[in-house]
Design an enzyme around this catalytic site. Sequence first.
Site, PDB file in Angstrom:
ATOM      1  N   HIS A 116       0.850  -1.192   0.000  1.00  0.00           N
ATOM      2  CA  HIS A 116       0.000   0.000   0.000  1.00  0.00           C
ATOM      3  C   HIS A 116       0.887   1.245   0.000  1.00  0.00           C
ATOM      4  O   HIS A 116       2.069   1.180   0.354  1.00  0.00           O
ATOM      5  CB  HIS A 116      -0.921  -0.006   1.217  1.00  0.00           C
ATOM      6  N   LYS A 168       5.125   1.520   0.891  1.00  0.00           N
ATOM      7  CA  LYS A 168       6.051   1.316  -0.224  1.00  0.00           C
ATOM      8  C   LYS A 168       7.508   1.517   0.189  1.00  0.00           C
ATOM      9  O   LYS A 168       8.384   0.766  -0.244  1.00  0.00           O
ATOM     10  CB  LYS A 168       5.672   2.210  -1.398  1.00  0.00           C
ATOM     11  N   THR A 185       2.497  -5.352  -8.145  1.00  0.00           N
ATOM     12  CA  THR A 185       1.519  -4.395  -8.642  1.00  0.00           C
ATOM     13  C   THR A 185       2.275  -3.154  -9.128  1.00  0.00           C
ATOM     14  O   THR A 185       3.448  -2.953  -8.810  1.00  0.00           O
ATOM     15  CB  THR A 185       0.492  -4.058  -7.549  1.00  0.00           C
ATOM     16  N   GLY A 186       1.595  -2.329  -9.898  1.00  0.00           N
ATOM     17  CA  GLY A 186       2.162  -1.230 -10.672  1.00  0.00           C
ATOM     18  C   GLY A 186       3.233  -0.369 -10.049  1.00  0.00           C
ATOM     19  O   GLY A 186       4.406  -0.437 -10.427  1.00  0.00           O
ATOM     20  N   THR A 187       2.865   0.483  -9.114  1.00  0.00           N
ATOM     21  CA  THR A 187       3.818   1.433  -8.548  1.00  0.00           C
ATOM     22  C   THR A 187       4.894   0.720  -7.745  1.00  0.00           C
ATOM     23  O   THR A 187       6.080   1.067  -7.834  1.00  0.00           O
ATOM     24  CB  THR A 187       3.099   2.467  -7.660  1.00  0.00           C
ATOM     25  N   THR A 188       4.516  -0.281  -6.982  1.00  0.00           N
ATOM     26  CA  THR A 188       5.494  -1.046  -6.210  1.00  0.00           C
ATOM     27  C   THR A 188       6.520  -1.660  -7.154  1.00  0.00           C
ATOM     28  O   THR A 188       7.729  -1.556  -6.925  1.00  0.00           O
ATOM     29  CB  THR A 188       4.800  -2.133  -5.370  1.00  0.00           C
ATOM     30  N   SER A 241      -1.857  -1.312 -11.192  1.00  0.00           N
ATOM     31  CA  SER A 241      -1.948  -0.833  -9.814  1.00  0.00           C
ATOM     32  C   SER A 241      -3.068  -1.600  -9.111  1.00  0.00           C
ATOM     33  O   SER A 241      -4.058  -1.989  -9.745  1.00  0.00           O
ATOM     34  CB  SER A 241      -2.257   0.664  -9.847  1.00  0.00           C
ATOM     35  N   GLY A 242      -2.921  -1.796  -7.797  1.00  0.00           N
ATOM     36  CA  GLY A 242      -3.924  -2.545  -7.033  1.00  0.00           C
ATOM     37  C   GLY A 242      -5.348  -2.064  -7.229  1.00  0.00           C
ATOM     38  O   GLY A 242      -6.240  -2.861  -7.523  1.00  0.00           O
ATOM     39  N   ASP A 246      -4.251  -6.376  -7.855  1.00  0.00           N
ATOM     40  CA  ASP A 246      -4.394  -7.426  -6.837  1.00  0.00           C
ATOM     41  C   ASP A 246      -5.077  -8.650  -7.442  1.00  0.00           C
ATOM     42  O   ASP A 246      -4.702  -9.795  -7.149  1.00  0.00           O
ATOM     43  CB  ASP A 246      -5.219  -6.921  -5.645  1.00  0.00           C
ATOM     44  N   ASP A 248      -1.463  -1.479   4.765  1.00  0.00           N
ATOM     45  CA  ASP A 248      -1.609  -0.346   5.680  1.00  0.00           C
ATOM     46  C   ASP A 248      -2.939  -0.517   6.400  1.00  0.00           C
ATOM     47  O   ASP A 248      -3.994  -0.220   5.836  1.00  0.00           O
ATOM     48  CB  ASP A 248      -1.583   0.965   4.899  1.00  0.00           C
ATOM     49  N   HIS A 260     -10.264  -0.470  -2.733  1.00  0.00           N
ATOM     50  CA  HIS A 260     -10.355  -1.789  -3.370  1.00  0.00           C
ATOM     51  C   HIS A 260     -10.248  -2.916  -2.337  1.00  0.00           C
ATOM     52  O   HIS A 260      -9.747  -4.001  -2.623  1.00  0.00           O
ATOM     53  CB  HIS A 260      -9.294  -1.921  -4.458  1.00  0.00           C
ATOM     54  N   ASP A 299     -11.016  -6.521  -3.323  1.00  0.00           N
ATOM     55  CA  ASP A 299      -9.961  -7.196  -4.088  1.00  0.00           C
ATOM     56  C   ASP A 299      -8.853  -7.692  -3.166  1.00  0.00           C
ATOM     57  O   ASP A 299      -8.315  -8.787  -3.348  1.00  0.00           O
ATOM     58  CB  ASP A 299      -9.360  -6.249  -5.131  1.00  0.00           C
ATOM     59  N   ARG A 324      -7.743 -14.267   0.740  1.00  0.00           N
ATOM     60  CA  ARG A 324      -8.544 -15.495   0.793  1.00  0.00           C
ATOM     61  C   ARG A 324      -7.969 -16.541  -0.158  1.00  0.00           C
ATOM     62  O   ARG A 324      -7.868 -17.724   0.181  1.00  0.00           O
ATOM     63  CB  ARG A 324     -10.008 -15.195   0.453  1.00  0.00           C
TER      64      ARG A 324
END
Length: 133
Positions: free
Chosen positions: A17, A21, A43-46, A63-64, A69, A89, A96, A99, A105
Amino acid sequence: MTTKTQTTIPRIALIAHDKKKDDMIALAAEYRAFLQGCTLSATGTTGGRLINELGLAVERKHSGPIGGDLQIGSLLVDGLIDCVIFLRDPMTPQPHEPDINALVRACDVHNIPCATNVSTARLVLSQLMGTTS
């Protein structure tokens, strides 16, 4: 139902999150030598930060909040992820959240380790390092 098979190269998903990051970058820097030998998805930014700041080879997803996700979850369900490092976080509402819950899960359903904080991530990564040497 898919069962996890041991591979010689760990396949790790990295998600963080926004407020986590920097923690992800610090964690990945700590385990950089090991992570360089893994197949990484993020995911995108990470993923962008892991590539730009640490030079890691990462398959970037969206991105999530716009489906990243879920893309990681799809890889997991198809047996293409061995563990998830998802630095969440807990103090900031996430738009989201459904997601996120679905991904966690899916980890439970498919018996995939899912670390949601730095301490647990260190335990998981240390264990993986010991089993792949």
